[in-house]
Design an enzyme around this catalytic site. Structure first.
Site, PDB file in Angstrom:
ATOM      1  N   LYS A  84      88.625  16.589  21.413  1.00 36.50           N
ATOM      2  CA  LYS A  84      88.080  17.026  20.127  1.00 36.50           C
ATOM      3  C   LYS A  84      86.578  16.832  20.055  1.00 36.50           C
ATOM      4  O   LYS A  84      86.085  15.731  20.306  1.00 36.50           O
ATOM      5  CB  LYS A  84      88.762  16.189  19.027  1.00 36.50           C
ATOM      6  CG  LYS A  84      88.284  16.438  17.616  1.00 36.50           C
ATOM      7  CD  LYS A  84      89.001  17.592  16.969  1.00 36.50           C
ATOM      8  CE  LYS A  84      88.464  17.899  15.578  1.00 36.50           C
ATOM      9  NZ  LYS A  84      89.109  17.093  14.540  1.00 36.50           N
ATOM     10  N   HIS A 122      85.805  20.801  15.536  1.00 38.23           N
ATOM     11  CA  HIS A 122      85.456  20.714  14.115  1.00 38.23           C
ATOM     12  C   HIS A 122      84.177  21.531  13.971  1.00 38.23           C
ATOM     13  O   HIS A 122      83.108  21.083  14.386  1.00 38.23           O
ATOM     14  CB  HIS A 122      85.238  19.259  13.700  1.00 38.23           C
ATOM     15  CG  HIS A 122      84.931  19.100  12.247  1.00 38.23           C
ATOM     16  ND1 HIS A 122      85.758  18.422  11.383  1.00 38.23           N
ATOM     17  CD2 HIS A 122      83.901  19.559  11.495  1.00 38.23           C
ATOM     18  CE1 HIS A 122      85.235  18.459  10.158  1.00 38.23           C
ATOM     19  NE2 HIS A 122      84.109  19.141  10.207  1.00 38.23           N
ATOM     20  N   HIS A 179      91.104  23.569  11.347  1.00 35.17           N
ATOM     21  CA  HIS A 179      91.032  23.706   9.885  1.00 35.17           C
ATOM     22  C   HIS A 179      90.064  24.813   9.455  1.00 35.17           C
ATOM     23  O   HIS A 179      89.061  24.559   8.772  1.00 35.17           O
ATOM     24  CB  HIS A 179      90.700  22.388   9.193  1.00 35.17           C
ATOM     25  CG  HIS A 179      89.715  21.491   9.886  1.00 35.17           C
ATOM     26  ND1 HIS A 179      88.492  21.923  10.318  1.00 35.17           N
ATOM     27  CD2 HIS A 179      89.783  20.183  10.243  1.00 35.17           C
ATOM     28  CE1 HIS A 179      87.854  20.910  10.890  1.00 35.17           C
ATOM     29  NE2 HIS A 179      88.623  19.846  10.866  1.00 35.17           N
ATOM     30  N   HIS A 216      97.373  19.074  13.826  1.00 36.60           N
ATOM     31  CA  HIS A 216      96.116  18.376  13.482  1.00 36.60           C
ATOM     32  C   HIS A 216      96.446  17.350  12.405  1.00 36.60           C
ATOM     33  O   HIS A 216      96.642  17.704  11.249  1.00 36.60           O
ATOM     34  CB  HIS A 216      95.086  19.385  12.969  1.00 36.60           C
ATOM     35  CG  HIS A 216      93.755  18.773  12.629  1.00 36.60           C
ATOM     36  ND1 HIS A 216      92.561  19.333  13.042  1.00 36.60           N
ATOM     37  CD2 HIS A 216      93.406  17.654  11.917  1.00 36.60           C
ATOM     38  CE1 HIS A 216      91.558  18.597  12.605  1.00 36.60           C
ATOM     39  NE2 HIS A 216      92.041  17.569  11.911  1.00 36.60           N
ATOM     40  N   ASP A 237      95.826  18.621   8.837  1.00 35.39           N
ATOM     41  CA  ASP A 237      94.627  17.801   8.609  1.00 35.39           C
ATOM     42  C   ASP A 237      94.903  16.715   7.580  1.00 35.39           C
ATOM     43  O   ASP A 237      93.994  16.304   6.839  1.00 35.39           O
ATOM     44  CB  ASP A 237      93.411  18.650   8.209  1.00 35.39           C
ATOM     45  CG  ASP A 237      92.102  17.880   8.383  1.00 35.39           C
ATOM     46  OD1 ASP A 237      92.102  16.850   9.090  1.00 35.39           O
ATOM     47  OD2 ASP A 237      91.093  18.309   7.809  1.00 35.39           O
ATOM     48  N   HIS A 282      95.681  13.089  10.986  1.00 32.71           N
ATOM     49  CA  HIS A 282      95.047  11.769  11.105  1.00 32.71           C
ATOM     50  C   HIS A 282      96.078  10.724  10.690  1.00 32.71           C
ATOM     51  O   HIS A 282      96.475  10.687   9.520  1.00 32.71           O
ATOM     52  CB  HIS A 282      93.824  11.685  10.193  1.00 32.71           C
ATOM     53  CG  HIS A 282      92.798  12.725  10.521  1.00 32.71           C
ATOM     54  ND1 HIS A 282      91.736  12.489  11.360  1.00 32.71           N
ATOM     55  CD2 HIS A 282      92.703  14.035  10.158  1.00 32.71           C
ATOM     56  CE1 HIS A 282      91.019  13.597  11.489  1.00 32.71           C
ATOM     57  NE2 HIS A 282      91.586  14.551  10.774  1.00 32.71           N
TER      58      HIS A 282
HETATM   59  C1  NCD Z   1      89.107  13.794   8.127  1.00 34.08           C
HETATM   60  C2  NCD Z   1      89.330  12.288   8.063  1.00 34.08           C
HETATM   61  O1  NCD Z   1      89.291  11.728   6.956  1.00 34.08           O
HETATM   62  O2  NCD Z   1      89.549  11.672   9.106  1.00 34.08           O
HETATM   63  N1  NCD Z   1      88.604  14.252   6.875  1.00 34.08           N
HETATM   64  C3  NCD Z   1      88.621  15.512   6.414  1.00 34.08           C
HETATM   65  O3  NCD Z   1      88.046  15.754   5.355  1.00 34.08           O
HETATM   66  N2  NCD Z   1      89.268  16.484   7.037  1.00 34.08           N
HETATM   67  C4  NCD Z   1      88.209  14.113   9.255  1.00 34.08           C
HETATM   68  C5  NCD Z   1      88.168  15.571   9.607  1.00 34.08           C
HETATM   69  O4  NCD Z   1      89.126  16.132  10.114  1.00 34.08           O
HETATM   70  O5  NCD Z   1      87.143  16.196   9.346  1.00 34.08           O
HETATM   71 ZN    ZN Z   2      90.930  16.434  10.673  1.00 37.36          ZN
END
Ligand code: NCD
Ligand code: ZN
Length: 348
Positions: free
Chosen positions: A99, A136, A174, A12, A246, A14
Site C-alpha cells: 500500500k 491511496h 476507496h 480494504h 475502508d 482497518h
Molecule cells: C483511515 C484510517 O483511519 O486508518 N481513515 C480514513 O479516513 N479512511 C485511513 C485511510 O484509509 O485513509
Molecule cells: Zn483505508
C-alpha cells in the site's frame, strides 16, 4: 425481498491492534471471508515478519465461530520495502498487496512517500512478482482544494505510472470521484475499490444539517455528481469494481473532537448500506458481483461457495446499536444504523 449471495470479501479494512482490534474484529469476521487488512499502524507494518505477527494477533483476536474468515495482509510502502522484501512478501502466502500512502494524507500516513516515482525498484519487483499495488490516491498539496485532491493525484501520479508499467496491477482504493472511475476503466491493469459510505453519502450530508464528524473520512466524501458516478460503476457489473469498506474505527473522543480524525467504522452495517444502495438503484442482481466475486477474481481467488442471506424488511425494524464499547470503555460510532434497521443478514 430475500437475496442469497456468496459470502462477501472486504478488500480494504482497518482492524487496528490491541484493545481496538479485539473490539472490532468479530464484526468483520461475522460477514466477510477475505479481509485485506491495511498496514497503517504505528509503527507501520513494513516487513513480512511484522505482517505475519500482525496476522497472528488478528486470528487470535477473533472471538466468534468464523472458520472461513481469512485476513490477508498488506505492507506499507516505505524505503524498508526493498525488492527482496517484495519477493519475500510474494512468497509468504499471506500478503495480498503493498500500500502506498502519500505522507500526511490520512490517519497514520506519516511514513508514506511524496511520489510513487521514489519507489521504482520496489514497484518493478512488485510487477515481476505479480504483487498488487494499492494506492491511496490523494494529493497533499495544501494549495489544492480538498475535493480536487484525488483527481490531482490520479492525474499526476497514478495515470503516468499505469502508462509506464503495464505489468504492475494497481487498485485505486476507496474511489471517491468520477476521475477515479474513468482511470480504472482506461487501463487494463487497474482496479477500484469503493466504500459503502462513498456510495451512499454526499458532501452535503456532512455539512448541510449540522456538522456530522461520523461522515468524515479520507478521501473526503465528494459531490452528488461524483456519488452518482460511483453508484453507476458499482452497480454496472463491471468486474473492475468491488467492495472495500475502508472500515476505520476511531474512539469517539478523537472522532467528535475539536480536530476530528478521518475514518468511518462501517464493518457491522456496511453490507446493509451497500445492499440498500443497490436496491435504490434497481440493481440488486449485480450486488453479488460487487461484494463477492469481482474482488475475489482480482486477487486471484474464487468466490465463496458459502452463502449470506439478505432480507429487506417492508417496514424498518427498531434501530440497532449505534455505539460499540471497547474493553476499557472507549466508544466507537457505527455507520449505517438506518440501513441496518431495514436489512437482516444471515449466514446460511
Ligand atoms: C483511515 C484510517 O483511519 O486508518 N481513515 C480514513 O479516513 N479512511 C485511513 C485511510 O484509509 O485513509
Ligand atoms: Zn483505508
Amino acid at each position: 425481498m430475500i437475496l442469497d449471495i456468496p459470502v462477501p470479501d472486504d478488500w480494504h479494512v482497518h482492524l487496528r491492534d490491541d484493545e481496538m482490534l479485539a473490539a472490532v474484529v468479530d464484526h468483520s469476521a461475522a460477514w466477510f471471508r477475505f479481509a485485506l487488512v491495511m498496514p497503517n499502524l504505528t509503527p507501520p507494518i513494513a516487513s513480512v515478519a511484522h505482517a505475519i505477527e500482525y496476522h497472528e494477533r488478528i486470528v487470535a483476536a477473533v472471538g466468534i465461530d468464523a472458520p472461513a474468515f481469512s485476513p490477508l495482509m498488506t505492507l506499507y510502502l516505505t524505503p524498508a520495502v526493498t525488492p527482496a522484501e517484495v519477493r519475500a512478501a510474494a512468497d509468504s502466502g499471506v500478503i495480498g498487496g503493498i500500500k502506498f500512502y502519500p505522507a500526511g494524507a490520512t490517519t497514520n500516513s506519516d511514513a508514506g512517500g511524496t511520489s510513487l516515482r521514489d519507489f521504482m525498484p520496489a514497484l518493478e519487483a512488485m510487477a515481476e512478482a505479480r504483487m498488487p499495488l494499492l494506492v491511496h490516491a490523494e494529493s497533499t498539496d495544501p494549495a489544492l482544494d480538498i475535493f480536487d485532491r484525488e483527481a490531482a493525484f490520479l492525474e499526476s501520479e497514478v495515470g503516468p505510472l499505469l502508462a509506464q508499467m503495464p505489468e504492475l496491477s494497481v487498485t485505486v482504493e476507496h474511489i471517491s470521484t468520477s476521475t477515479g472511475i474513468e482511470m480504472v476503466k482506461q487501463f487494463d491493469q487497474a482496479w477500484g475499490s469503493i466504500t459503502p459510505h462513498h456510495l451512499s453519502c454526499e458532501r452535503s450530508d456532512i455539512l448541510a444539517n449540522g456538522l456530522r464528524p461520523e461522515l468524515y473520512c479520507k478521501p473526503v466524501i465528494n459531490s452528488a455528481e461524483h456519488r452518482r458516478a460511483l453508484v453507476a460503476a458499482a452497480t454496472s457489473g463491471n468486474p473492475k469494481f468491488f467492495l472495500g469498506t475502508d472500515s476505520a474505527p476511531h474512539p469517539l473522543s478523537q472522532k467528535e473532537a475539536r480536530v476530528a480524525k478521518a475514518g468511518i467504522f462501517n464493518a457491522p452495517y456496511g453490507l446493509h448500506v451497500t445492499a440498500e444502495v443497490f436496491h435504490q438503484a434497481g440493481a440488486l442482481d449485480q450486488l453479488a458481483a460487487f461484494t463477492s466475486s469481482n474482488g475475489a477474481i482480482r486477487y486471484g481467488r474464487s468466490p465463496s461457495k458459502d452463502c449470506l442471506r439478505l432480507e429487506r424488511l417492508d417496514e424498518p425494524g427498531t434501530d440497532p446499536a449505534d455505539l460499540l464499547t471497547t474493553a476499557s470503555g472507549q466508544q466507537v460510532r457505527l455507520f449505517g444504523v438506518a440501513e441496518a434497521a431495514r436489512w437482516t443478514l444471515t449466514r446460511l
